[in-house]
Design a protein around this motif. Structure first.
Motif, short mmCIF file in Angstrom:
data_model
loop_
_atom_site.label_atom_id
_atom_site.label_comp_id
_atom_site.label_asym_id
_atom_site.label_seq_id
_atom_site.Cartn_x
_atom_site.Cartn_y
_atom_site.Cartn_z
N UNK A 1 37.69 87.30 55.61
CA UNK A 1 37.98 86.02 56.20
C UNK A 1 37.09 85.45 57.45
N UNK A 2 36.92 86.46 58.30
CA UNK A 2 36.28 86.22 59.62
C UNK A 2 34.59 86.24 59.18
N UNK A 3 34.34 86.97 58.33
CA UNK A 3 32.95 87.00 57.92
C UNK A 3 32.53 85.94 56.87
N UNK A 4 33.38 85.54 55.99
CA UNK A 4 33.37 84.45 55.14
C UNK A 4 33.14 83.01 55.93
N UNK A 5 33.88 83.05 56.87
CA UNK A 5 33.91 81.51 57.59
C UNK A 5 32.86 81.59 58.82
N UNK B 1 29.81 83.64 58.66
CA UNK B 1 28.55 83.78 58.00
C UNK B 1 27.83 85.11 58.50
N UNK B 2 28.68 85.82 59.49
CA UNK B 2 27.95 86.96 60.32
C UNK B 2 28.28 88.25 59.13
N UNK C 1 28.94 91.02 64.62
CA UNK C 1 29.99 90.32 64.86
C UNK C 1 29.60 89.62 66.47
N UNK C 2 29.55 88.33 66.66
CA UNK C 2 29.33 87.73 68.10
C UNK C 2 30.99 87.75 68.77
N UNK D 1 34.79 95.84 70.38
CA UNK D 1 34.80 96.31 69.11
C UNK D 1 35.29 95.67 68.12
N UNK D 2 34.96 95.48 66.82
CA UNK D 2 35.53 94.66 65.69
C UNK D 2 36.50 95.71 64.92
N UNK D 3 37.63 95.61 65.17
CA UNK D 3 38.55 96.77 64.19
C UNK D 3 39.50 96.03 63.37
N UNK D 4 39.95 94.82 63.66
CA UNK D 4 41.05 93.98 62.94
C UNK D 4 40.40 93.08 61.96
#
Length: 222
Positions: A162-166, A168-169, A174-175, A189-192
């Motif tokens: 959902x994060x990457x879909x919304x 576009x990253x 990830x920013x 980090x991006x773990x969740x």
């Protein structure tokens, strides 16, 4: 339906009370203490499993919703709990390395749990959410076991982050962060993650609250 995910780190009653005031329908809470040691408000349904009472994987469902853990729940997969709520399958996830599953790395533990439940993603509108302990370039990743392999596997069932879909990253670009190692702002980090094959109505990754957790809260609405 609103699904809130938050690794609350060193669970306390105060933290649980604060999270439940967020008015979600389902709360997926890695590092939740055994609910029998907490005061869960009347009407809420709690599911939990873990190796030690002070830290496990928990799911709490608000009053008024019918929920169940299906009979195909595999307790051998200690860090995954499938909950069916309003015909939606929510697979709470917290792949965690312990002495009992060493020397497996996090990507392998995650993939083995997801494969155990993968056939169910075609049968239900599904959400996989939690602290997956995965990131690009992880030390113990292999060609078979990695964040990319997990994302590709879930994609077979129409599931997207959902994060990457919304945003576009891309994965690894990830920013924002979902975790700050040892509570240090310069170690993000991006773990969740929250993956779903249901149309996303809204997704929010909240700001970091270091007084509460080293992780960040996320909220999906489908």
């Amino acid at each position: 339906m609103k699904i809130l995910t938050y690794n609350i780190h060193h669970c306390t009653q105060e933290k649980v009370d604060a999270v439940l005031r967020r008015r979600a329908d389902i709360y997926v809470l890695p590092e939740l203490a055994d609910p029998s040691t907490l005061s869960v408000p009347d009407g809420y349904t709690a599911y939990w499993q873990g190796d030690i009472a002070i830290k496990g994987l928990g799911v709490i469902v608000r009053p008024g919703l019918q929920s169940r853990v299906p009979d195909w729940f595999d307790r051998g997969q200690k860090y995954f709990i499938p909950v069916i709520c309003d015909r939606i399958l929510v697979l709470a996830s917290w792949p965690t390395r312990r002495e009992s599953n060493a020397p497996k790395g996090y990507p392998q533990i995650a993939m083995e749990g997801l494969r155990r439940y993968g056939s169910r993603f075609d049968a239900f509108p599904s959400v996989v959410t939690g602290d997956l302990n995965l990131y690009m370039g992880q030390q113990d990743e292999t060609e078979e076991y990695s964040l990319q392999a997990v994302a590709d596997y879930l994609k077979r069932y129409g599931m997207r982050s959902a994060y990457h879909l919304t945003t576009g990253e891309a994965f690894g670009k990830e920013r924002q962060a979902t975790y700050y190692h040892r509570f240090e702002k310069d170690k993000p980090f991006f773990l969740d993650y929250t993956f779903t094959n249901i149309p996303v109505r809204d997704y929010t990754l909240f700001g970091w609250e270091p007084q509460v957790s080293d992780h960040v809260m996320q909220l999906l609405e489908v």
